[in-house]
Design a protein around this motif. Structure first.
Motif, mmCIF file in Angstrom:
data_model
loop_
_atom_site.group_PDB
_atom_site.id
_atom_site.type_symbol
_atom_site.label_atom_id
_atom_site.label_comp_id
_atom_site.label_asym_id
_atom_site.label_seq_id
_atom_site.Cartn_x
_atom_site.Cartn_y
_atom_site.Cartn_z
ATOM 1 N N MET B 141 0.561 -1.071 -0.387
ATOM 2 C CA MET B 141 -0.179 0.221 0.112
ATOM 3 C C MET B 141 0.626 1.595 0.029
ATOM 4 S SD MET B 141 -3.377 -0.597 2.103
ATOM 5 C CE MET B 141 -2.367 -1.906 3.718
ATOM 6 N N SER B 142 0.777 2.561 -0.846
ATOM 7 C CA SER B 142 0.925 3.297 -0.767
ATOM 8 C C SER B 142 0.162 4.120 0.464
ATOM 9 C CB SER B 142 0.797 4.352 -2.123
ATOM 10 O OG SER B 142 -0.596 4.762 -2.655
ATOM 11 N N SER B 143 1.577 5.008 1.301
ATOM 12 C CA SER B 143 0.938 5.826 1.795
ATOM 13 C C SER B 143 2.298 7.490 1.543
ATOM 14 C CB SER B 143 1.938 5.758 3.060
ATOM 15 O OG SER B 143 2.310 5.348 3.559
ATOM 16 N N ALA B 144 1.350 8.523 2.716
ATOM 17 C CA ALA B 144 2.792 9.319 1.924
ATOM 18 C C ALA B 144 3.755 9.458 3.741
ATOM 19 C CB ALA B 144 1.245 10.930 2.955
ATOM 20 N N GLN B 145 4.081 10.308 3.941
ATOM 21 C CA GLN B 145 4.821 10.861 5.444
ATOM 22 C C GLN B 145 5.327 11.504 6.303
ATOM 23 O OE1 GLN B 145 6.413 8.090 2.446
ATOM 24 N NE2 GLN B 145 5.679 6.626 3.920
ATOM 25 N N TRP B 146 5.529 11.816 7.369
ATOM 26 C CA TRP B 146 5.846 13.163 7.802
ATOM 27 C C TRP B 146 7.760 13.524 7.452
ATOM 28 C CZ3 TRP B 146 2.426 16.337 8.856
ATOM 29 C CH2 TRP B 146 0.919 17.158 9.007
ATOM 30 N N PHE B 147 8.317 12.698 7.662
ATOM 31 C CA PHE B 147 9.284 13.622 7.178
ATOM 32 C C PHE B 147 10.414 12.414 6.144
ATOM 33 C CE2 PHE B 147 14.342 13.183 8.007
ATOM 34 C CZ PHE B 147 13.834 14.621 7.685
ATOM 35 N N ASN B 148 10.346 13.395 5.131
ATOM 36 C CA ASN B 148 11.437 12.874 3.895
ATOM 37 C C ASN B 148 12.712 12.366 3.956
ATOM 38 O OD1 ASN B 148 12.443 12.065 1.800
ATOM 39 N ND2 ASN B 148 11.413 14.087 0.522
ATOM 40 N N THR B 149 12.714 10.993 4.656
ATOM 41 C CA THR B 149 13.763 10.425 4.702
ATOM 42 C C THR B 149 15.161 11.201 3.524
ATOM 43 O OG1 THR B 149 13.217 8.329 4.014
ATOM 44 C CG2 THR B 149 13.084 9.312 6.698
ATOM 45 N N ASN B 150 14.635 10.979 2.189
ATOM 46 C CA ASN B 150 15.731 10.732 1.760
ATOM 47 C C ASN B 150 16.472 12.283 1.766
ATOM 48 O OD1 ASN B 150 14.967 9.120 0.444
ATOM 49 N ND2 ASN B 150 13.447 9.970 -0.471
ATOM 50 N N ARG B 151 15.818 13.232 2.584
ATOM 51 C CA ARG B 151 16.309 14.904 2.804
ATOM 52 C C ARG B 151 17.127 14.889 4.270
ATOM 53 N NH1 ARG B 151 12.446 18.505 -0.254
ATOM 54 N NH2 ARG B 151 12.070 17.877 -2.136
ATOM 55 N N THR B 152 17.587 13.635 4.812
ATOM 56 C CA THR B 152 18.032 14.290 6.011
ATOM 57 C C THR B 152 19.346 14.374 5.726
ATOM 58 O OG1 THR B 152 17.123 11.741 6.514
ATOM 59 C CG2 THR B 152 18.094 12.646 7.883
ATOM 60 N N ASN B 153 20.280 14.093 4.631
ATOM 61 C CA ASN B 153 22.171 14.629 3.976
ATOM 62 C C ASN B 153 21.249 15.930 4.259
ATOM 63 O OD1 ASN B 153 20.569 14.369 2.301
ATOM 64 N ND2 ASN B 153 22.132 13.422 1.323
ATOM 65 N N VAL B 154 20.138 16.298 3.846
ATOM 66 C CA VAL B 154 19.952 18.357 3.505
ATOM 67 C C VAL B 154 19.813 18.766 4.711
ATOM 68 C CG1 VAL B 154 18.735 19.898 2.082
ATOM 69 C CG2 VAL B 154 19.602 17.742 0.853
ATOM 70 N N LEU B 155 19.082 18.394 5.356
ATOM 71 C CA LEU B 155 19.399 18.721 7.052
ATOM 72 C C LEU B 155 19.556 18.646 7.488
ATOM 73 C CD1 LEU B 155 16.600 19.283 8.643
ATOM 74 C CD2 LEU B 155 16.559 16.573 9.572
ATOM 75 N N VAL B 156 21.196 17.635 7.653
ATOM 76 C CA VAL B 156 22.183 18.463 8.357
ATOM 77 C C VAL B 156 22.991 18.937 8.048
ATOM 78 C CG1 VAL B 156 24.258 17.037 9.610
ATOM 79 C CG2 VAL B 156 22.247 15.499 9.038
ATOM 80 N N ILE B 157 23.427 19.050 6.489
ATOM 81 C CA ILE B 157 24.542 20.229 5.816
ATOM 82 C C ILE B 157 23.245 21.287 6.277
ATOM 83 C CG2 ILE B 157 25.413 20.855 3.954
ATOM 84 C CD1 ILE B 157 25.146 17.781 2.709
ATOM 85 N N GLY B 158 22.219 21.189 6.390
ATOM 86 C CA GLY B 158 21.542 23.389 6.217
ATOM 87 C C GLY B 158 21.588 23.622 7.283
ATOM 88 N N LEU B 159 21.328 22.603 8.801
ATOM 89 C CA LEU B 159 21.727 23.230 10.031
ATOM 90 C C LEU B 159 23.295 23.418 10.240
ATOM 91 C CD1 LEU B 159 19.704 20.069 11.981
ATOM 92 C CD2 LEU B 159 19.087 22.752 11.735
ATOM 93 N N LEU B 160 24.401 22.595 9.997
ATOM 94 C CA LEU B 160 25.354 23.029 9.541
ATOM 95 C C LEU B 160 25.453 24.406 9.667
ATOM 96 C CD1 LEU B 160 27.491 20.621 11.865
ATOM 97 C CD2 LEU B 160 28.429 20.462 8.972
ATOM 98 N N LEU B 161 25.449 24.206 8.343
ATOM 99 C CA LEU B 161 25.816 25.840 7.640
ATOM 100 C C LEU B 161 24.644 26.899 7.972
ATOM 101 C CD1 LEU B 161 25.491 25.151 4.281
ATOM 102 C CD2 LEU B 161 27.136 26.296 5.259
#
Lengths: 262, 412, 295
Positions: B141-161
């Motif tokens: 089944m398909s469903s919607a997610q509350w966090f885009n885990t594909n962007r974890t790296n972006v989040l970490v780098i973004g927070l660092l910057l």
């Protein structure tokens, strides 16, 4: 207060959009695109502002120009309408002393073009399907204007680039320093490599010297040094954008809203 | 035309029909073709299905291992063309095609699902003569997610910057001295305005041709604020033709505030900033006209530019104006460098307002940017070293480590 | 000009009136066109990778073509569009045409009349090709249709409801396309298609842009951009390859190949001027040095 409200809006919208980039779930997933659509809607309304400004500035310049020209023509007596007609080119194209009314004939052309296009598009003049059809349908006046005036005018302006590239490169490519010389050599290889001349010039090279075949060399320059440079510039730009955006969102940078409170 | 020719042209004409006839069974009743085509090619292996990660629902990802015959040549009738993805709401079928993945692909995202419905999938290796189907898998089944885990790296780098930028802004605010390298183009701003004043000629300022939603325009308008402050003091004329209405309003507000700040609100006139047209080449024609008629002593180009950059800068050069440009459009930089006296390259445009303001808070953000650059340099250097070591030593570990570094910066 | 003397020949060459350069460039461009100078081309890897992808797609594959340019760049971009449209139509693929630029819609119509209707009369509107027209929203539009096409496109350009168009039955969003072509060179364009559709949706994106924009897009090739045609050179390569594989196109117009002649000669003229400028510069510098050596 006048400064604080926009700053608070910027902070909230900026923060929410950044967070939304990480939440795909409804309603956050679509926030970014919805906001960019809102911006487009606002920009459309703002267009009225721009169009109004265009009409106001050129209308004023036209009226002032005509008034000053008539005054000039009346000077020294005689039948002024005749004098106005005879000296028309002088009055209409840059002859007037008064800067705010000078070149008023161009303002008239601008206004005429603006209203003609607006009229043709708004009322869909000559459209085969009348009001129902698309404004860009062939046969309509708008389409006619577009094809016979807008098209060639745009192409002409773009074509100027060919000439300006030639004159700019004539001045810019001087082997003044070592760096400039390398740049010059690279430019030559690319210029040659993008034409059949490059192929003919080094076609005789044995296959083990294939790398030095000019089209291959040009491809290499594009795919290696150019790419490395572009990447570096892009990384720098992205970091610059992030820092600038943060300054705007946090309200550190506020010159674009008007001067600081100091 | 001889008989053989006629026959071959008939075959060519009929080939689409033959092809469709040949493929038809593969699409309609894959269960049976799986048996007949099994002799020709092997089916895809190890088919897996899962809800597509990090999306807002409506998508299921199907992955598989290539059919053992995938590498075959492209010209034979039994070569694999690609993979047909079939879907059904029941394991027994009937299955319907939802998409096609080219030869060599091992992944397909079916973006036409409804959340909460169980689906079964089947992957068929298609050839011109039929297909070989893997067994159906599911349900999923398909469903919607509350966090885009594909962007974890972006989040970490973004927070660092962002963290480092905010940290340096804060530390600059506390009075820490920061070194900022000289930017020649910005040092020349004063000189360029002074020249226009001496010559009694106007200054032309172009804030790019994009709207306010482009950061480059924001940077352009910000620099305009500083230029306007000096102009107000010197009592030089400025002309700002804009190609966007919102930019016009913003630029007016900025200049007006600069005049008020300089204590000369009476010298400000709304007419200094005017709208021309949104149309790129209409705009450049108008700007060239202004240049040729008014002969400004100084031209500023600060913002986002496209093909019009060189047309404006060459015209400016022909009237002998001092020209300072700044843009983050890499394609236009060479033109500005060739035709202008000074060019702010990419990030320098964004740094300009901080530099000109000389406010510690703003300068702090530039220092924060350097942290980002250090991260980028470290990543590039380590990636290059690791992959080079792999090339030289052929040790698998180096390749894995190199790819790991690469994946850190990849959007999945 | 030292000591108020009359400018020497070399000094005059260095400060040549740009109109003389303009005149030579005009001649360099127009004469080869008049005499129809044509050179053979060889396809480069960055162009062949997109050509081969079209070749490998089966019949009936869904190809989205976005017209993101205006009449100004038509001479440079249109040859690539025509070649790709011909190629896809020859491979019997389904063409979905759209525009992110308002000015692109007209060009779309024009392309349909000139290429599809004339050369492929068997192509049926709504079954084999579809004109979705222009929609505003730039990258925002791409973002929306990446997940839901019908949210933005309720009708085609003629006002026909999307749901009644056979070609749209299988299309829910951009992910349903087998390849996206974007043609242009400005904003929004290739970069936006890669960032907002190709990358997040894992959809192959290929592009044709003006020569000026091409260097900027090299970093995206080959992992994010399937292939890239840059300017007339890219168009000429594609046309050559198309004619080589489909000889029936030998007799249709190939403006890319035709315009490589003028481009070649213009490049040579520009190089010649650069050489002259440098000779004058160095000769002038030597004179200057000599003059300072013997006051």
């Amino acid at each position: 207060m006048r400064r604080q409200v926009p700053l608070i809006i910027t902070l909230i919208v900026g923060a929410v959009l950044i967070i939304a980039a990480f939440i795909p779930h409804h309603p956050f997933g679509r926030l970014g695109e919805n906001f960019s659509l809102y911006f487009d809607i606002i920009a459309v309304f703002a267009f009225l502002l721009g169009g109004g400004n265009l009409v106001r500035i050129h209308g004023a310049r036209f009226l002032r120009g005509v008034r000053t020209s008539v005054q000039e023509a009346k000077k020294g007596g005689g039948f002024w309408p005749l004098k106005f007609l005879v000296e028309f080119p002088f009055f209409a194209f840059g002859g007037l002393e008064d800067k705010r009314g000078r070149d008023w004939f161009f303002s008239l052309i601008t206004l005429a073009g603006f209203f003609a296009m607006l009229y043709a598009g708004l009322f869909k003049i000559g459209n085969p399907d009348g009001w129902q059809g698309n404004v860009t349908q062939p046969g309509g006046l708008f389409q006619e204007f577009y094809q016979s005036m807008f098209n060639p005018l745009q192409a002409t302006m773009y074509a100027l680039l060919a000439f300006f590239v030639a004159s700019a490169s004539y001045r810019a490519f001087r082997a003044k320093t070592l760096e400039a010389t390398i740049l010059l050599a690279t430019a030559f290889i690319i210029l040659l490599g993008r034409t059949p001349a490059g192929t003919y010039a080094t076609d005789w090279l044995p296959s083990w010297l294939d790398f030095f075949h000019i089209p291959n060399l040009a491809n290499w320059i594009m795919a290696v040094p150019n790419l490395a440079g572009q990447r570096a510039i892009m990384i720098g730009i992205s970091l610059g954008v992030i820092a600038m955006s943060l300054r705007v969102i946090l309200g550190v940078e506020r010159t674009y809203l008007g001067a600081d409170e100091k | 035309m001889n008989r053989a020719d006629r026959l071959s042209s008939l075959l060519v004409a009929l080939s689409p029909a033959i092809l469709i006839l040949a493929l038809f069974p593969a699409f309609a009743i894959p269960q049976t073709t799986a048996d007949t085509a099994a002799a020709l090619v092997g089916p895809p292996q190890n088919v897996r299905v899962s809800d597509t990660k990090g999306d807002e629902g409506g998508s299921i990802t199907v992955t598989w291992d290539l059919s053992p015959d995938d590498h075959g040549g492209a010209d034979t009738a039994t070569a694999i063309i690609g993979y047909e993805i079939l879907r059904s709401e029941s394991a027994a079928g009937p299955f319907q095609s939802v998409g096609f993945a080219p030869k060599g692909a091992t992944r397909f995202a079916d973006a036409s699902t409804h959340d909460g419905v169980g689906y079964y999938y089947q992957v068929v290796a298609s050839t011109a003569q039929g297909g070989a189907a893997a067994a159906p898998v599911g349900p999923v089944m398909s469903s919607a997610q509350w966090f885009n885990t594909n962007r974890t790296n972006v989040l970490v780098i973004g927070l660092l910057l962002s963290g480092s930028i905010i940290y340096y802004i804060a530390s600059a605010r506390r009075g820490k001295k920061l070194f900022i390298r000289r930017i020649a183009g910005l040092e020349a701003v004063q000189e360029a305005i002074g020249r226009a004043t001496e010559m009694g000629r106007p200054i032309l300022y172009i804030p790019g041709i994009q709207d306010m939603d482009d950061v480059q325009t924001v940077a352009g308008v910000t620099i305009l604020g500083y230029v306007a402050r000096t102009i107000a003091e010197y009592d030089t004329k400025i002309e700002v033709p804009t190609s966007r209405s919102i930019v016009m309003s913003t630029a007016r507000e900025t200049i007006k505030s600069a005049y008020i700040a300089a204590g000369r609100p009476d010298a400000y006139s709304d007419d200094a900033v005017h709208y021309v047209t949104d149309e790129q080449f209409g705009y450049v024609a108008a700007v060239d006209g202004i240049m040729v008629r008014d002969k400004p002593a100084t031209c500023f180009y600060m913002g986002a530019f496209f093909a019009e950059s060189l047309i404006m800068a060459e015209t400016g050069n022909s009237i002998g104006a001092i020209q300072i440009a700044g843009t983050a459009m890499p394609a236009q930089l060479p033109f500005f460098v060739a035709a202008c006296d000074y060019t702010l390259i990419g990030e320098e445009l964004f740094a300009a307002s901080a530099y000109l303001s000389n406010e510690p808070k703003q300068l702090g953000s530039l220092k924060g940017q350097d942290v980002g650059k250090s991260i980028a340099m470290l990543a590039i250097a380590s990636g290059v070293i690791l992959l080079t070591l792999h090339q030289v030593t052929r040790v698998e570990w180096f390749l894995r480590a190199g790819n790991w570094v690469k994946d850190l910066f990849l959007l999945n | 000009m030292a000591n108020g003397e009359r400018p020497t020949f070399l000094e005059r060459v260095q400060a040549i009136d740009r109109r003389i350069i303009f005149l030579f460039v005009a001649l360099a461009v127009s004469l080869p066109l008049v005499f129809h100078v044509i050179f053979p081309e060889k396809i480069s890897p960055i162009v062949s990778s997109m050509f081969d992808r079209i070749e490998s797609l089966p019949e009936g594959s869904r190809v989205l073509i976005s017209f993101d340019y205006s009449p100004s760049t038509v001479p440079e971009v249109q040859p690539m569009v025509d070649a790709v449209v011909r190629h896809c139509a020859a491979r019997k693929q389904k063409l979905y045409l759209m525009a992110l630029w308002a000015t692109g819609q007209n060009i779309t119509d024009e392309t349909i009349h000139r290429v599809i209707e004339k050369e492929f009369p068997e192509y049926r509107y709504g079954e084999d090709y579809l004109n979705l027209g222009y929609k505003s929203g730039n990258q925002g539009l791409i973002n929306v249709i990446l997940t839901d096409m019908k949210k933005m496109y309720t009708t085609d350009v003629h006002g026909t409801a999307i749901d009644s168009i056979p070609m749209m039955a299988q299309i829910r969003n951009l992910r349903n396309f087998d390849i996206i072509f974007t043609f242009g060179g400005g904003f929004p364009g290739t970069k936006e298609w890669v960032l907002f559709a190709g990358d997040p949706g894992k959809i192959p994106v290929a592009s044709g842009v003006t020569a000026v924009q091409a260097p900027l897009l090299y970093p995206y090739y080959p992992s994010q951009l399937l292939g890239l045609m840059g300017g007339i050179k890219g168009a000429a390569e594609y046309e050559y390859e198309l004619i080589r594989r489909y000889p029936r196109f030998a007799n249709v117009a190939h403006p890319g190949i035709d315009m490589m002649g003028p481009q070649a000669v213009a490049h040579l003229v520009i190089m010649l001027f650069i050489v002259i400028g440098n000779i004058a510069y160095f000769a002038g510098r030597r004179r200057e040095a000599k003059r300072q050596g013997t006051p």
